[in-house]
Design a protein around this motif. Structure first.
Motif, mmCIF file in Angstrom:
data_model
loop_
_atom_site.group_PDB
_atom_site.id
_atom_site.type_symbol
_atom_site.label_atom_id
_atom_site.label_comp_id
_atom_site.label_asym_id
_atom_site.label_seq_id
_atom_site.Cartn_x
_atom_site.Cartn_y
_atom_site.Cartn_z
ATOM 1 N N VAL A 208 12.472 11.806 -4.258
ATOM 2 C CA VAL A 208 11.613 11.108 -6.166
ATOM 3 C C VAL A 208 11.601 12.820 -6.337
ATOM 4 C CG1 VAL A 208 10.498 9.504 -5.436
ATOM 5 C CG2 VAL A 208 8.883 11.678 -5.230
ATOM 6 N N ASN A 209 11.574 12.867 -7.770
ATOM 7 C CA ASN A 209 10.885 13.836 -8.665
ATOM 8 C C ASN A 209 10.857 13.389 -9.583
ATOM 9 O OD1 ASN A 209 14.216 13.127 -9.697
ATOM 10 N ND2 ASN A 209 14.094 14.832 -11.095
ATOM 11 N N CYS A 210 10.309 14.548 -10.179
ATOM 12 C CA CYS A 210 10.094 14.346 -11.502
ATOM 13 C C CYS A 210 8.646 13.527 -12.202
ATOM 14 C CB CYS A 210 10.886 14.151 -12.567
ATOM 15 S SG CYS A 210 10.968 14.674 -14.309
ATOM 16 N N HIS A 211 8.281 13.323 -13.289
ATOM 17 C CA HIS A 211 7.616 12.160 -13.662
ATOM 18 C C HIS A 211 6.335 11.552 -13.176
ATOM 19 C CE1 HIS A 211 10.178 8.737 -15.574
ATOM 20 N NE2 HIS A 211 9.979 10.282 -16.225
ATOM 21 N N PHE A 212 5.891 12.200 -11.815
ATOM 22 C CA PHE A 212 4.320 12.359 -10.426
ATOM 23 C C PHE A 212 3.766 14.176 -10.985
ATOM 24 C CE2 PHE A 212 6.394 7.933 -11.721
ATOM 25 C CZ PHE A 212 4.785 7.800 -12.208
ATOM 26 N N ASP A 213 3.153 14.106 -10.126
ATOM 27 C CA ASP A 213 2.675 14.945 -9.706
ATOM 28 C C ASP A 213 2.905 15.431 -8.500
ATOM 29 O OD1 ASP A 213 0.933 15.312 -7.962
ATOM 30 O OD2 ASP A 213 -0.606 14.480 -9.986
ATOM 31 N N PRO A 214 2.755 16.083 -7.751
ATOM 32 C CA PRO A 214 3.467 16.616 -6.031
ATOM 33 C C PRO A 214 2.459 15.505 -5.372
ATOM 34 C CG PRO A 214 2.727 18.741 -6.910
ATOM 35 C CD PRO A 214 2.655 17.705 -8.349
ATOM 36 N N PHE A 215 1.166 15.676 -4.907
ATOM 37 C CA PHE A 215 0.113 14.311 -4.366
ATOM 38 C C PHE A 215 1.049 13.183 -5.326
ATOM 39 C CE2 PHE A 215 -2.006 18.233 -5.203
ATOM 40 C CZ PHE A 215 -1.123 18.389 -3.562
ATOM 41 N N VAL A 216 0.826 12.778 -5.875
ATOM 42 C CA VAL A 216 1.186 11.290 -6.509
ATOM 43 C C VAL A 216 2.670 11.279 -5.550
ATOM 44 C CG1 VAL A 216 1.869 9.579 -7.910
ATOM 45 C CG2 VAL A 216 0.654 11.159 -8.185
ATOM 46 N N SER A 217 4.133 11.978 -5.405
ATOM 47 C CA SER A 217 5.546 12.087 -5.009
ATOM 48 C C SER A 217 5.512 11.490 -3.746
ATOM 49 C CB SER A 217 5.549 12.847 -5.704
ATOM 50 O OG SER A 217 5.319 14.033 -7.122
ATOM 51 N N LEU A 218 3.775 12.722 -3.391
ATOM 52 C CA LEU A 218 3.924 12.075 -2.117
ATOM 53 C C LEU A 218 3.729 10.866 -1.360
ATOM 54 C CD1 LEU A 218 3.167 15.856 -0.246
ATOM 55 C CD2 LEU A 218 4.947 14.964 -0.810
ATOM 56 N N ASP A 219 2.752 10.498 -1.967
ATOM 57 C CA ASP A 219 2.778 8.559 -1.828
ATOM 58 C C ASP A 219 3.628 7.890 -2.137
ATOM 59 O OD1 ASP A 219 -0.528 9.070 -1.718
ATOM 60 O OD2 ASP A 219 -1.048 8.976 -3.921
ATOM 61 N N ALA A 220 4.535 8.049 -3.223
ATOM 62 C CA ALA A 220 5.930 7.608 -2.940
ATOM 63 C C ALA A 220 6.533 7.826 -2.256
ATOM 64 C CB ALA A 220 5.840 7.561 -4.239
ATOM 65 N N MET A 221 7.203 9.013 -1.315
ATOM 66 C CA MET A 221 7.290 9.756 -0.725
ATOM 67 C C MET A 221 6.726 8.398 1.086
ATOM 68 S SD MET A 221 9.803 11.448 -1.350
ATOM 69 C CE MET A 221 10.128 11.410 0.153
ATOM 70 N N ALA A 222 6.209 8.720 0.689
ATOM 71 C CA ALA A 222 5.560 7.525 2.262
ATOM 72 C C ALA A 222 5.653 6.463 2.237
ATOM 73 C CB ALA A 222 3.515 8.178 1.831
ATOM 74 N N LEU A 223 5.549 5.750 0.658
ATOM 75 C CA LEU A 223 6.679 4.334 1.069
ATOM 76 C C LEU A 223 8.040 3.936 0.959
ATOM 77 C CD1 LEU A 223 4.412 3.375 -2.015
ATOM 78 C CD2 LEU A 223 3.789 3.014 0.199
ATOM 79 N N MET A 224 8.612 5.128 1.173
ATOM 80 C CA MET A 224 10.187 5.080 0.653
ATOM 81 C C MET A 224 9.716 6.102 2.768
ATOM 82 S SD MET A 224 11.797 7.280 -2.200
ATOM 83 C CE MET A 224 12.110 6.636 -3.131
ATOM 84 N N LYS A 225 9.682 6.730 3.112
ATOM 85 C CA LYS A 225 9.734 6.892 5.007
ATOM 86 C C LYS A 225 9.379 5.738 5.620
ATOM 87 C CE LYS A 225 8.230 10.522 8.088
ATOM 88 N NZ LYS A 225 8.074 9.517 9.449
ATOM 89 N N LYS A 226 8.344 4.399 5.380
ATOM 90 C CA LYS A 226 7.557 3.486 6.610
ATOM 91 C C LYS A 226 8.567 3.091 5.911
ATOM 92 C CE LYS A 226 3.772 0.298 6.071
ATOM 93 N NZ LYS A 226 3.102 -0.556 5.676
ATOM 94 N N ALA A 227 9.430 2.309 4.683
ATOM 95 C CA ALA A 227 10.613 1.613 4.745
ATOM 96 C C ALA A 227 11.438 1.829 5.622
ATOM 97 C CB ALA A 227 11.177 1.220 2.932
ATOM 98 N N LEU A 228 11.689 2.940 5.458
ATOM 99 C CA LEU A 228 13.680 3.718 5.764
ATOM 100 C C LEU A 228 13.578 3.264 7.728
ATOM 101 C CD1 LEU A 228 14.367 7.226 3.870
ATOM 102 C CD2 LEU A 228 15.322 4.671 3.628
ATOM 103 N N ASP A 229 11.980 3.758 7.832
ATOM 104 C CA ASP A 229 12.249 3.398 9.272
ATOM 105 C C ASP A 229 11.704 2.279 9.758
ATOM 106 O OD1 ASP A 229 11.109 6.407 9.951
ATOM 107 O OD2 ASP A 229 9.373 6.011 9.397
ATOM 108 N N ALA A 230 11.387 1.158 9.523
ATOM 109 C CA ALA A 230 11.087 -0.225 9.470
ATOM 110 C C ALA A 230 12.433 -0.720 9.526
ATOM 111 C CB ALA A 230 10.281 -0.717 8.326
ATOM 112 N N ALA A 231 13.626 -0.134 8.594
ATOM 113 C CA ALA A 231 15.255 -0.550 8.240
ATOM 114 C C ALA A 231 15.673 -0.011 9.429
ATOM 115 C CB ALA A 231 15.477 -0.654 6.573
#
Length: 396
Positions: A208-231
């Protein structure tokens, strides 16, 4: 000496540090017009663009990303009569590539050609016409021999997939990052599914990039990482957030905050916030760590300083900046000298200095940019100039 490429560096376990924000920084300096946010400064004021590249290089950036945000022909041409843009996609992109390469060659940095969302997609004109806009930019990047490509600032996973398809035809490594938060894209696709779809479309690095601060962005990245691992998908991760706090932003991010775009300064991250961001990103397994709008060179220096052991080096600008305020030991005031330590700065909760300000804002109550059907219906009742607008909002 031949530089190692992006994937070669990531394959070796290296941390790649991106650069920061150009659009907002150059607007503040008088080289970019707020509203359209297009990068004709690459042609009009090349020294200003080059100087900002150089600031990021000195601060530890491994990537000089071309200043080509919103540089597609449909964006540049659509507002020519309104704001005096007289340059084409090819002219802007070619100049941007040359400036980025010139500075990258002053160090060990790579050049990344960047493309972003288009008015063509938002106007519902379809895949073929949208990808034609991408191709005109990619052709210039290939001619200029950039090291890799980035598709960034996409609010809809469908357009992102079309962008990735266009980029991989170049044969260059492809990074893909969406401007979304934990709630997902503006068509209701979850952050996790967006990551999986980016990877399956062929991107080598997703995030992800832009639109949100570093820590909200890392929350989004955690969701992305979880989904990628599950797949069961193995792909590199990247994050390049805003340099401001956005805990009160809604799904569409900072553009819905009432302070956008001219009153955001009280929200600026400190360098110490960036230390924490860099450590958390690294601990999550993210290896491409950078920034977007409102991220300045001192923020990137903080990232590089925090990850000095992992990277085995310090940025050039560290020569003028001792870690954790160590240089304050040379100050004449004893109470300032007492602040020359990590504990002080890590535990500081800075005040804004604005006694009549609320801690948080109430985002504007507007709908999100939908694209496709909503815009097509809107287009039927507007003039041609209005149709070509990149943001079409609907009051709830």
């Amino acid at each position: 000496m031949v530089k190692k490429g992006l994937l070669e560096r990531l394959n070796a376990g290296e941390v790649v540090i991106g650069d920061g924000g150009f659009v907002f920084e150059l607007e503040k300096r008088g080289y970019v017009k707020a509203g359209p946010w297009t990068p004709e400064a690459c042609v009009e004021f090349p020294e200003a663009v080059k100087g900002l590249h150089r600031e990021f290089l000195r601060s530890g950036s491994d990537v000089m990303q071309t200043f080509t945000f919103y540089a597609s022909d449909d964006k540049l041409n659509n507002r020519g009569n309104q704001a005096g843009v007289k340059f084409t996609c090819r002219q802007v992109n070619d100049a941007a590539c040359r400036l980025a390469r010139e500075v990258a060659n002053e160090g060990d940095a790579l050049v990344a050609g960047g493309i972003s969302q288009t008015p063509t997609y938002l106007s519902g004109l379809g895949k073929q016409k949208t990808q034609a806009e991408f191709k005109r930019q990619v052709d210039v990047f290939v001619e200029n021999k950039v090291d890799f490509l980035i598709a960034e600032y996409y609010e809809h996973i469908e357009e992102m997939e079309w962008a990735i398809e266009s980029l991989i035809e170049s044969g260059l490594p492809v990074c893909a990052s969406m401007c979304i938060g934990p709630e997902g894209d503006l068509h209701g696709v979850s952050a996790g599914e967006c990551a999986v779809r980016m990877a399956r479309a062929g991107a080598d690095v997703v995030g992800v990039n832009c639109h949100f601060d570093p820590f909200v962005s890392l929350d989004a990245m955690a969701l992305m990482k979880k989904a990628l691992d599950a797949a069961g998908i193995k792909v590199y991760l990247m994050v390049q957030p805003l340099g401001i706090w956005t805990p009160d932003a809604k799904k569409q991010g900072f553009i819905d905050l009432p302070e956008f775009p001219f009153g955001l300064e009280p929200r600026i991250m400190t360098r110490w916030d960036m230390h924490r961001y860099a450590r958390q990103a690294y601990d999550m397994g993210i290896r491409y760590i950078g920034g977007c709008c409102k991220i300045q060179s001192y923020h990137i220096r903080a990232v590089a300083e925090e990850l000095q052991k992992e990277r085995g080096k310090m940025p050039a600008s560290h020569d003028k900046h001792d870690m954790w305020g160590g240089g304050l030991m040379l100050h004449t005031k004893p109470w300032v000298r007492a602040r020359a330590n990590r504990e002080y700065w890590e535990n500081l909760n800075p005040s804004s200095g604005r006694p009549y300000s609320a801690a948080l804002s109430k985002p504007d109550e507007w709908g999100v940019t939908q694209g496709h059907q909503d815009l097509r219906q809107h287009a039927e009742s507007t003039t041609n100039d209005e149709i070509k607008s990149t943001t079409c909002k609907y009051k709830k």
